[in-house]
Design an enzyme around this catalytic site. Structure first.
Site, PDB file in Angstrom:
ATOM      1  N   GLY A  46       1.008  -0.959   0.169  1.00 38.68           N
ATOM      2  CA  GLY A  46       0.387   0.251  -0.147  1.00 38.68           C
ATOM      3  C   GLY A  46       0.576   1.112   0.230  1.00 38.68           C
ATOM      4  O   GLY A  46       2.302   1.708   0.353  1.00 38.68           O
ATOM      5  N   GLN A  51       2.275  10.002   2.161  1.00 37.86           N
ATOM      6  CA  GLN A  51       4.014   9.363   2.044  1.00 37.86           C
ATOM      7  C   GLN A  51       4.876  10.135   0.916  1.00 37.86           C
ATOM      8  O   GLN A  51       6.075   9.842   0.845  1.00 37.86           O
ATOM      9  CB  GLN A  51       3.547   7.316   2.204  1.00 37.86           C
ATOM     10  N   CYS A  92       6.543  -0.261   7.630  1.00 36.91           N
ATOM     11  CA  CYS A  92       5.434   0.792   6.784  1.00 36.91           C
ATOM     12  C   CYS A  92       6.556   1.294   6.113  1.00 36.91           C
ATOM     13  O   CYS A  92       7.536   1.125   6.585  1.00 36.91           O
ATOM     14  CB  CYS A  92       5.381   1.645   7.874  1.00 36.91           C
ATOM     15  N   LEU A  93       6.587   1.468   4.531  1.00 35.99           N
ATOM     16  CA  LEU A  93       7.834   1.692   4.030  1.00 35.99           C
ATOM     17  C   LEU A  93       8.441   3.336   4.247  1.00 35.99           C
ATOM     18  O   LEU A  93       8.902   3.638   4.171  1.00 35.99           O
ATOM     19  CB  LEU A  93       6.819   2.640   2.330  1.00 35.99           C
ATOM     20  N   HIS A 134      -4.090   0.905   7.755  1.00 36.49           N
ATOM     21  CA  HIS A 134      -2.947   1.427   7.627  1.00 36.49           C
ATOM     22  C   HIS A 134      -2.464   2.705   7.093  1.00 36.49           C
ATOM     23  O   HIS A 134      -1.960   3.619   7.019  1.00 36.49           O
ATOM     24  CB  HIS A 134      -1.742   0.621   7.648  1.00 36.49           C
ATOM     25  N   GLU A 135      -3.540   2.583   5.370  1.00 31.16           N
ATOM     26  CA  GLU A 135      -2.602   3.866   5.051  1.00 31.16           C
ATOM     27  C   GLU A 135      -3.882   4.889   5.702  1.00 31.16           C
ATOM     28  O   GLU A 135      -4.126   5.734   4.924  1.00 31.16           O
ATOM     29  CB  GLU A 135      -3.527   3.247   3.540  1.00 31.16           C
ATOM     30  N   HIS A 138      -2.393   7.272   7.534  1.00 39.59           N
ATOM     31  CA  HIS A 138      -1.728   8.210   7.337  1.00 39.59           C
ATOM     32  C   HIS A 138      -1.763   9.140   6.441  1.00 39.59           C
ATOM     33  O   HIS A 138      -1.907  10.550   6.959  1.00 39.59           O
ATOM     34  CB  HIS A 138      -0.498   7.507   5.634  1.00 39.59           C
TER      35      HIS A 138
HETATM   36  O1  K1U Z   1       1.545   2.116   4.318  1.00 42.73           O
HETATM   37  C1  K1U Z   1       3.120   1.773   3.725  1.00 42.73           C
HETATM   38  O2  K1U Z   1       4.203   2.343   4.468  1.00 42.73           O
HETATM   39  C2  K1U Z   1       2.873   0.937   3.143  1.00 42.73           C
HETATM   40  C3  K1U Z   1       2.951  -0.618   4.338  1.00 42.73           C
HETATM   41  C4  K1U Z   1       1.448  -1.297   4.054  1.00 42.73           C
HETATM   42  C5  K1U Z   1       0.837  -2.283   5.327  1.00 42.73           C
HETATM   43  C6  K1U Z   1       2.184  -3.705   5.366  1.00 42.73           C
HETATM   44  C7  K1U Z   1       1.956  -4.129   6.427  1.00 42.73           C
HETATM   45  C8  K1U Z   1       0.505  -4.193   7.432  1.00 42.73           C
HETATM   46  C9  K1U Z   1       0.127  -2.862   7.161  1.00 42.73           C
HETATM   47  C10 K1U Z   1       0.313  -1.987   6.256  1.00 42.73           C
HETATM   48  C11 K1U Z   1       4.188  -2.190   3.073  1.00 42.73           C
HETATM   49  O3  K1U Z   1       3.043  -2.290   2.850  1.00 42.73           O
HETATM   50  S1  K1U Z   1       4.683  -1.889   4.383  1.00 42.73           S
HETATM   51  C12 K1U Z   1       5.889  -3.517   3.235  1.00 42.73           C
HETATM   52  C13 K1U Z   1       5.920  -4.791   3.589  1.00 42.73           C
HETATM   53  O4  K1U Z   1       5.235  -5.168   2.231  1.00 42.73           O
HETATM   54  C14 K1U Z   1       4.755  -5.417   4.053  1.00 42.73           C
HETATM   55  C15 K1U Z   1       5.328  -6.378   4.818  1.00 42.73           C
HETATM   56  C16 K1U Z   1       4.583  -6.684   6.167  1.00 42.73           C
HETATM   57  C17 K1U Z   1       3.822  -7.090   5.678  1.00 42.73           C
HETATM   58  C18 K1U Z   1       3.523  -7.311   4.268  1.00 42.73           C
HETATM   59  C19 K1U Z   1       3.911  -6.935   3.980  1.00 42.73           C
HETATM   60 ZN    ZN Z   2       2.236   3.205   6.563  1.00 44.73          ZN
END
Ligand code: K1U
Ligand code: ZN
Length: 169
Positions: A46, A51, A92-93, A134-135, A138
């Site tokens: 996401g 961001q 989170c990125l 989560h998004e 943000h």
């Molecule tokens: O918003 C962001 O920073 C993106 C985030 C979204 C997210 C991941 C995990 C749980 C909730 C929201 C990411 O994509 S982090 C990187 C990722 O690919 C990931 C990390 C943990 C689980 C699954 C994916």
């Molecule tokens: Zn995030």
């Protein structure tokens, strides 16, 4: 299309509250394409416009295994949340390398415009429900580490600041 730089915690711009998207026009469609490219390149599931320092209510998501089912949520609103919640591991990125547990609703219904400006209701559970919550945080200027204890959050801040200083050397 273009790759966009992702703001890193504790950048204060991540705490800006986003404003509604006024119209789904050419500018917004270009932004969506750039955000999807940026999310796929960063290997995220996401990305919120906050961001990439654009403070408008726009989210892209792809939780599919083959990374071929992009979703666009414009001006999202939660219209239903499940009575139950669970602690789930999140990343989170904007906080690279940090993973920790956050309590989220198990399922949500979200009303949003899609990339064509059509109103949709998404009935989400599992990873999609977690990612939407989560998004949407943000967009409200909230980063997942703010759910953690002050001790953990301060350790993360110190680690991120140190990584930034080392990158700048
Ligand atoms: O918003 C962001 O920073 C993106 C985030 C979204 C997210 C991941 C995990 C749980 C909730 C929201 C990411 O994509 S982090 C990187 C990722 O690919 C990931 C990390 C943990 C689980 C699954 C994916
Ligand atoms: Zn995030």
């Amino acid at each position: 299309m273009a790759l966009l730089p992702i703001l890193c915690y504790p950048d204060p711009r991540l705490h800006t509250v986003a404003k509604p998207v006024a119209a789904v026009d050419e500018r917004v469609r270009t932004l969506i394409a750039d955000m999807l490219e940026t999310m796929y390149e960063a290997k995220g599931i996401g990305l919120a416009a906050s961001q990439i320092d654009v403070h408008e209510r726009l989210i892209v998501i792809d939780v599919s295994d083959n990374r071929d089912q992009p979703m666009v949520l414009i001006n999202p609103e939660l219209i239903w949340t499940s009575p139950t919640t669970h602690l789930n591991e999140e990343g989170c990125l904007s906080v690279p390398g940090i993973y920790d547990g956050v309590n989220r609703f198990d399922a949500v219904h979200c009303r949003a415009l899609d990339g064509e400006g059509q109103s949709r209701v998404i009935e989400a559970d599992g990873l999609l429900a977690i990612c939407i919550q989560h998004e949407m945080d943000h967009l409200m200027g909230k980063v997942f580490v703010e759910y953690l204890s002050p001790l953990k959050r301060n350790r993360i801040k110190t680690k991120m600041n140190k990584a930034r200083r080392e990158e700048a050397r």
